[in-house]
Design a protein around this motif. Sequence first.
Motif, mmCIF file in Angstrom:
data_model
loop_
_atom_site.group_PDB
_atom_site.id
_atom_site.type_symbol
_atom_site.label_atom_id
_atom_site.label_comp_id
_atom_site.label_asym_id
_atom_site.label_seq_id
_atom_site.Cartn_x
_atom_site.Cartn_y
_atom_site.Cartn_z
ATOM 1 N N ILE A 179 0.844 -1.209 0.000
ATOM 2 C CA ILE A 179 0.000 0.000 0.000
ATOM 3 C C ILE A 179 0.876 1.255 0.000
ATOM 4 N N THR A 180 0.601 2.164 -0.929
ATOM 5 C CA THR A 180 1.278 3.471 -0.967
ATOM 6 C C THR A 180 0.209 4.540 -1.216
ATOM 7 N N PRO A 181 0.533 5.813 -0.955
ATOM 8 C CA PRO A 181 -0.502 6.858 -1.098
ATOM 9 C C PRO A 181 -0.886 7.145 -2.551
ATOM 10 N N CYS B 4 -6.049 4.592 -2.039
ATOM 11 C CA CYS B 4 -4.587 4.428 -2.004
ATOM 12 C C CYS B 4 -4.138 3.770 -3.304
ATOM 13 N N LEU C 142 -0.493 2.506 8.863
ATOM 14 C CA LEU C 142 -1.136 3.254 7.771
ATOM 15 C C LEU C 142 -1.812 4.521 8.309
ATOM 16 N N ASP D 298 2.319 11.779 3.964
ATOM 17 C CA ASP D 298 2.753 11.877 2.568
ATOM 18 C C ASP D 298 3.935 12.849 2.466
ATOM 19 N N TYR E 238 -3.214 8.586 4.186
ATOM 20 C CA TYR E 238 -4.425 7.833 3.815
ATOM 21 C C TYR E 238 -5.645 8.520 4.426
#
Length: 410
Positions: free
Chosen positions: A62-64, A277, A295, A300, A307
């Motif tokens: 998971i990344t922004p 995301c 998370l 960021d 998130y």
Amino acid sequence: MSITLAQAKEKLKKYGQEHVLKYYDELSAAGQAALLEQIGGSDMDILDSCKHQEELLERGVITPLAAMELPEIEANRESFTATGIEAIRAGKVAAVLLAGGMGTRLGSDDPKGVYNIGITRELYIFQCLVNNLMEVVRQADTWIHLFVMTSDKNHEATVKFLTEHEFFGYSAEYVHFFQQKMALAVDYDGKVYMEEKGKMASSPNGNGGWFVSMEDAGLVDLIHREGIEWLNAFAVDNVLQRICDPCFVGATIQRECVAGAKVVGKVTPDEKVGAICLEDGRPSIVEYYDMTQELMDAKDAQGKPAYHFGVILNYLFNVEELERIVSQSLPLHVVEKKIPYLNEVGELVKPQAPNGYKFENLILDMIHQTGSCLPFEVVREKEFAPIKNKTGIDSVESARELLRQNGVTL
Ligand code: UTP
């Protein structure tokens, strides 16, 4: 699908569900035929899933994914709106109301949309949605096709209610109903419950199967005939949302995305909304129950919560993209629920606590299949008034308050 008794026995044996025929001999000929039909048409491959749930929902990295936030939207509102209106006027945009859910939390046996939230006058949930869509119809000066998904459990009641109320002023010609599929419901050992002696317990298969169900209903032909390129799918229970919002449509088109998701800033990091995301580099949504502390704390590049934006179940999909992804299977969600069932002696029991599992596909997983998705921020107080419960959070009470704030007479 019609099958013979011998074929039904074979199928049930394969899945360890022979008890389904316990009362077969007591049924009328029509009852027997209906049960065989249900056995033939039911997907039993899914039933085993409740035994290995963890594997089903393993997540990628998971990344922004940056959202288009309010200042950027305000700066471009005129241009986005013009693009959206042009698409709507050209008949390229349609709405899909996802109204197949059971609305169990609201505690009424009727379809959720027929709930009257008015106080001094009648104001039904369906009516609020139609009113909201009518604003765009007036702005664009053209009718917009409205597809309404129901399920076996609420189809008749929904059609009857909307027809009796003359679609609250909407043009009947532009309203199209279709039914979603049902999925069997099981006990904790994966055995199918019976809801009648001649009927296996089943419930709507989640809000993720809507486009497949539209195809099955032959509505994709209509979509092609009419030249519809965008479908705005939305939940039945958010009475404030803008539907086919020209600004949202225009922003998605201008940013050359094949999907868009309306989002709101979360009030708290653990608020019960899915966070938008990237997952393994593709757009995705992490459900609130999958949000880890890591998370929730992540920042960021600008040092803001990474998130922070939650989806409100209002998505725009490009039709070509939907046709590309429709053959891909969606992850199966196994959900613990209260399932009415026949006990050992054949009496119907309505349990007070969860007693088994339902199986669902979710629309949020469709976002992960798309090539690109624009998270589009909206003002929570103006566009997010979901009705899940009678009182408390996301309730009739909270939605009434928000409607009042937005100048709606109740
Ligand atoms: P919810 O997740 O709130 O589920 O649905 P629900 O079944 O309506 O309510 P509860 O959990 O039993 O209280 C979100 C949206 O997805 C639709 C609902 O009608 C609502 O618009 N939905 C849900 C479907 O169309 N089909 C389904 O099988 C499930």
